[in-house]
Design an enzyme around this catalytic site. Structure first.
Site, PDB file in Angstrom:
ATOM      1  N   LYS A  87       0.854  -1.196   0.000  1.00 33.81           N
ATOM      2  CA  LYS A  87       0.000   0.000   0.000  1.00 33.81           C
ATOM      3  C   LYS A  87       0.885   1.239   0.000  1.00 33.81           C
ATOM      4  O   LYS A  87       1.712   1.430   0.910  1.00 33.81           O
ATOM      5  CB  LYS A  87      -0.895  -0.043   1.243  1.00 33.81           C
ATOM      6  CG  LYS A  87      -2.151   0.781   1.152  1.00 33.81           C
ATOM      7  CD  LYS A  87      -3.042   0.459   2.344  1.00 33.81           C
ATOM      8  CE  LYS A  87      -4.317   1.260   2.335  1.00 33.81           C
ATOM      9  NZ  LYS A  87      -5.070   1.074   3.584  1.00 33.81           N
TER      10      LYS A  87
HETATM   11  O1  G3P Z   1      -9.479   2.310   4.069  1.00 33.31           O
HETATM   12  C1  G3P Z   1      -9.107   3.566   4.501  1.00 33.31           C
HETATM   13  C2  G3P Z   1      -9.597   3.741   5.871  1.00 33.31           C
HETATM   14  O2  G3P Z   1      -8.855   2.999   6.777  1.00 33.31           O
HETATM   15  C3  G3P Z   1      -9.843   5.100   6.308  1.00 33.31           C
HETATM   16  O3  G3P Z   1     -11.049   5.017   6.932  1.00 33.31           O
HETATM   17  O4  G3P Z   1     -12.790   5.707   8.447  1.00 33.31           O
HETATM   18  O5  G3P Z   1     -10.397   6.390   8.866  1.00 33.31           O
HETATM   19  O6  G3P Z   1     -11.697   7.403   7.012  1.00 33.31           O
HETATM   20  P1  G3P Z   1     -11.504   6.203   7.869  1.00 33.31           P
END
Ligand code: G3P
Length: 217
Positions: free
Chosen positions: A87
């Site tokens: 990633k």
């Molecule tokens: O997949 C990306 C993710 O981990 C971010 O999610 O909820 O932190 O915006 P969030």
């Protein structure tokens, strides 16, 4: 549509895997820290544990921001397990590294994508997955799902192989809307997957079937 779970929590990963519909896992340094997994060695061991639980792709994020560092880290991560997807953040050095990895046959997930232009660059560089963060766009009054739709259109215009991985999915309606638009993959919390199960008429109908069965026995 592939379902990935966006967590480093092993219990939740096991639970999603047991459901039989899980295609992979995404993690990031914040999700690792949330589980108390810190330090390079512990993080590496944790990736191995995740690969032992699931059969699909497991995204492992680099923390370097220079080309040489990203390549070194990515090559180390890729060697851990054949399920590992490197990633890489959507920055200039990251795009160069994605191209490098693509030429070497190392699979990548280009993360922190918030625009069609960034998604176009990721595809040109040969990313395996591109991760537009829809929840974080919604958080700032911008339509995250619209970004998925626009990337879908652009990728279809040119038959790019890069898979659209709708990330930062927060709830079940995000999953359904991403499926309608044609995202190749979604990654979200276990609750966003389990929410797909729920309908009150199912619960009411089942209760009646079971009650009627008992009457006849
Ligand atoms: O997949 C990306 C993710 O981990 C971010 O999610 O909820 O932190 O915006 P969030």
């Amino acid at each position: 549509m592939k379902f990935f779970i966006d967590t480093a929590n092993l219990d939740q990963i096991k639970e999603a895997q047991d459901l039989g519909v899980l295609d992979g896992v995404t993690t990031n340094p914040s999700l690792m820290a949330k589980e108390g997994i810190t330090g390079k060695d512990n993080i590496i061991e944790h990736y191995k544990k995740i690969c032992d639980i699931v059969t699909g792709d497991v995204s492992a994020e680099v923390i370097s921001t220079d080309f040489e560092g990203i390549v070194k880290e990515g090559e180390e991560l890729a060697k851990l397990h054949d399920q590992i997807i490197v990633k890489v953040p959507m920055i200039k050095e990251g795009v160069k590294a994605i191209k490098y990895f693509s030429d070497k046959g190392i699979k990548t997930n280009c993360t922190l994508v918030f625009s069609v232009g960034q998604a176009l660059l990721a595809a040109k560089a040969g990313a395996t997955y591109v991760s537009p963060f829809i929840g974080r766009l919604d958080d700032i009054s911008t339509d995250g799902l619209n970004l998925i739709a626009e990337i879908r259109m652009v990728y279809d215009n040119y038959n790019f192989d890069t898979q659209i991985l709708a990330a930062s999915v927060r709830h079940t309606m995000h999953v359904i809307d991403c499926a309608k638009i044609g995202a190749d993959v979604m990654t979200g919390p276990l609750s966003s997957i389990e929410g797909l199960l729920k309908h009150p008429l199912t619960d009411i109908g089942l209760a009646k079937f079971l009650a009627d069965y008992k009457k006849g026995n």
